[in-house]
Design a protein around this motif. Structure first.
Motif, PDB file in Angstrom:
ATOM      1  N   ASP A  58       0.902  -1.077   0.113  1.00 40.96           N
ATOM      2  CA  ASP A  58      -0.215  -0.039   0.060  1.00 40.96           C
ATOM      3  C   ASP A  58       0.818   1.373   0.136  1.00 40.96           C
ATOM      4  N   ILE A  59       2.054   1.178   0.607  1.00 48.97           N
ATOM      5  CA  ILE A  59       2.947   2.474   0.802  1.00 48.97           C
ATOM      6  C   ILE A  59       3.504   2.626  -0.764  1.00 48.97           C
ATOM      7  N   ILE A  60       3.825   1.628  -1.333  1.00 53.00           N
ATOM      8  CA  ILE A  60       4.434   1.459  -2.774  1.00 53.00           C
ATOM      9  C   ILE A  60       3.404   2.073  -3.684  1.00 53.00           C
ATOM     10  N   GLU A  61       2.016   1.527  -3.286  1.00 47.65           N
ATOM     11  CA  GLU A  61       1.117   2.175  -4.419  1.00 47.65           C
ATOM     12  C   GLU A  61       0.606   3.486  -4.260  1.00 47.65           C
ATOM     13  N   ALA A  62       0.537   3.905  -2.893  1.00 53.60           N
ATOM     14  CA  ALA A  62       0.412   5.269  -2.831  1.00 53.60           C
ATOM     15  C   ALA A  62       1.450   6.207  -3.248  1.00 53.60           C
ATOM     16  N   PHE A  63       2.677   5.884  -3.074  1.00 53.57           N
ATOM     17  CA  PHE A  63       3.778   6.665  -3.884  1.00 53.57           C
ATOM     18  C   PHE A  63       3.494   6.879  -5.295  1.00 53.57           C
ATOM     19  N   ASN A  64       3.399   5.541  -5.949  1.00 53.06           N
ATOM     20  CA  ASN A  64       3.079   5.415  -7.305  1.00 53.06           C
ATOM     21  C   ASN A  64       1.850   6.341  -7.853  1.00 53.06           C
ATOM     22  N   LEU A  65       0.821   6.112  -7.339  1.00 53.98           N
ATOM     23  CA  LEU A  65      -0.447   6.987  -7.813  1.00 53.98           C
ATOM     24  C   LEU A  65      -0.325   8.191  -7.682  1.00 53.98           C
ATOM     25  N   THR A  66       0.038   8.839  -6.621  1.00 52.83           N
ATOM     26  CA  THR A  66       0.351  10.199  -6.407  1.00 52.83           C
ATOM     27  C   THR A  66       1.203  10.765  -7.362  1.00 52.83           C
ATOM     28  N   LEU A  67       2.173  10.060  -7.783  1.00 46.16           N
ATOM     29  CA  LEU A  67       3.382  10.632  -8.451  1.00 46.16           C
ATOM     30  C   LEU A  67       2.753  10.443  -9.880  1.00 46.16           C
ATOM     31  N   GLN A  68       1.917   9.524 -10.266  1.00 51.02           N
ATOM     32  CA  GLN A  68       1.440   9.408 -11.577  1.00 51.02           C
ATOM     33  C   GLN A  68       0.246  10.567 -11.813  1.00 51.02           C
ATOM     34  N   ASP A  69      -0.351  10.911 -10.806  1.00 48.38           N
ATOM     35  CA  ASP A  69      -1.246  11.958 -10.790  1.00 48.38           C
ATOM     36  C   ASP A  69      -0.567  13.350 -11.242  1.00 48.38           C
ATOM     37  N   ALA A  70       0.553  13.550 -10.702  1.00 46.30           N
ATOM     38  CA  ALA A  70       1.391  14.834 -10.908  1.00 46.30           C
ATOM     39  C   ALA A  70       2.248  14.643 -11.917  1.00 46.30           C
ATOM     40  N   GLU A  80      11.912   1.584  -3.033  1.00 48.08           N
ATOM     41  CA  GLU A  80      11.790   0.625  -1.886  1.00 48.08           C
ATOM     42  C   GLU A  80      12.812   1.107  -0.601  1.00 48.08           C
ATOM     43  N   GLU A  81      13.269   1.975  -0.694  1.00 48.37           N
ATOM     44  CA  GLU A  81      13.956   2.784   0.524  1.00 48.37           C
ATOM     45  C   GLU A  81      13.131   3.551   1.134  1.00 48.37           C
ATOM     46  N   ALA A  82      12.299   4.019   0.535  1.00 50.75           N
ATOM     47  CA  ALA A  82      11.065   5.054   1.274  1.00 50.75           C
ATOM     48  C   ALA A  82      10.204   4.013   1.893  1.00 50.75           C
ATOM     49  N   ALA A  83       9.912   2.892   1.470  1.00 49.96           N
ATOM     50  CA  ALA A  83       9.034   1.983   2.092  1.00 49.96           C
ATOM     51  C   ALA A  83       9.605   1.365   3.575  1.00 49.96           C
ATOM     52  N   ASP A  84      11.280   1.098   3.363  1.00 52.37           N
ATOM     53  CA  ASP A  84      12.003   0.671   4.289  1.00 52.37           C
ATOM     54  C   ASP A  84      11.925   1.646   5.670  1.00 52.37           C
ATOM     55  N   ILE A  85      11.963   3.090   5.217  1.00 57.57           N
ATOM     56  CA  ILE A  85      12.016   4.155   6.265  1.00 57.57           C
ATOM     57  C   ILE A  85      10.777   4.183   6.921  1.00 57.57           C
ATOM     58  N   ILE A  86       9.708   4.311   5.976  1.00 57.64           N
ATOM     59  CA  ILE A  86       8.418   4.523   6.646  1.00 57.64           C
ATOM     60  C   ILE A  86       8.008   3.217   7.586  1.00 57.64           C
ATOM     61  N   GLY A  87       8.418   1.991   7.396  1.00 55.66           N
ATOM     62  CA  GLY A  87       8.143   0.871   8.288  1.00 55.66           C
ATOM     63  C   GLY A  87       6.743   0.765   8.484  1.00 55.66           C
ATOM     64  N   VAL A 115      14.803  10.936  -1.365  1.00 59.04           N
ATOM     65  CA  VAL A 115      14.173  10.030  -0.173  1.00 59.04           C
ATOM     66  C   VAL A 115      14.946  10.495   0.934  1.00 59.04           C
ATOM     67  N   ARG A 116      16.375  10.143   0.807  1.00 61.22           N
ATOM     68  CA  ARG A 116      17.308  10.090   2.005  1.00 61.22           C
ATOM     69  C   ARG A 116      17.134  11.607   2.798  1.00 61.22           C
TER      70      ARG A 116
END
Length: 212
Positions: A58-70, A80-87, A115-116
């Motif tokens: 769901d985290i990955i999908e949220a990022f992808n859909l938000t970026l696609q809209d923009a 992948e790193e963002a998903a790791d950090i969010i946990g 991301v970092r």
């Protein structure tokens, strides 16, 4: 006290049939404390939803859909790193997404570096907005208990925590309950403890809570 006054004012507006709605969010133990008040008893009839941890997909999908809209994109390693950090922590999803977006201003593709850099700001905000306030409500003994848990890289065995603290099992059980009621730790199985909030172990290890 301010929250209770706010809720009371809201209740009066409802009784007057004013066009108003109320949406609130908070840690479960805080909500339970609020609902125990006499003046807020009507809230016990409200619908409650436990967000829980956000699944990685769901985290990955949220990022992808938000970026696609923009009409923007993100590097595979970056997401992948963002998903790791969010946990899985919902608030961290919001913070990191917002800060990474700002770091990548003017770029069509978000990078690992974006991301970092966003994570440095987001993690600082998480500490100041959530962790500092959480620790301020804990006793010195509570924090010592958490320090004993933080020595483990993953979940802690309750027996190991007792040994590190040099305390009886009854003492450990008492503080375990206190910290679970406070929403700081949880017990996924008998005799095993873990931190409820992602990144909180690191926060405890580095002593970001100052004099505590």
């Amino acid at each position: 006290m301010r929250t209770r006054r706010f809720i009371t004012a809201y209740q009066h507006l409802v009784r007057e049939e004013q066009p108003i709605a109320l949406l609130m969010a908070g840690h479960p133990h805080k909500i339970d404390g609020l609902l125990s008040g006499d003046s807020t008893s009507f809230l016990r009839r409200a619908a409650r939803h436990n967000l829980g941890m956000v699944p990685r997909y769901d985290i990955i999908e949220a990022f992808n859909l938000t970026l696609q809209d923009a009409r923007r994109d993100i590097e595979p390693d970056a997401i992948e790193e963002a998903a790791d950090i969010i946990g899985g922590f919902p608030f961290m999803l919001q913070l990191l997404g917002y800060r990474t977006w700002n770091m990548a201003f003017g770029h069509d593709v978000l990078t690992v570096d974006d991301v970092r850099r966003g994570a440095l700001v987001a993690q600082s905000e998480l500490a100041s907005r959530v962790f500092d306030a959480t620790v301020c409500e804990l006793s010195h003994a509570d924090v010592e208990f958490l320090k004993a848990m933080a020595q483990d890289d993953g979940p802690s065995r309750q027996a190991d925590v007792a040994k590190r603290l040099r305390k009886s099992s009854g003492h450990v059980s008492s503080y375990k309950k206190r910290l679970m009621d406070a929403g700081v730790i949880e017990s996924p199985m008998r005799g095993v403890l873990r931190f409820s909030l992602p990144c909180f172990r690191k926060y405890i290890l580095v002593g970001a809570f100052g004099d505590k």
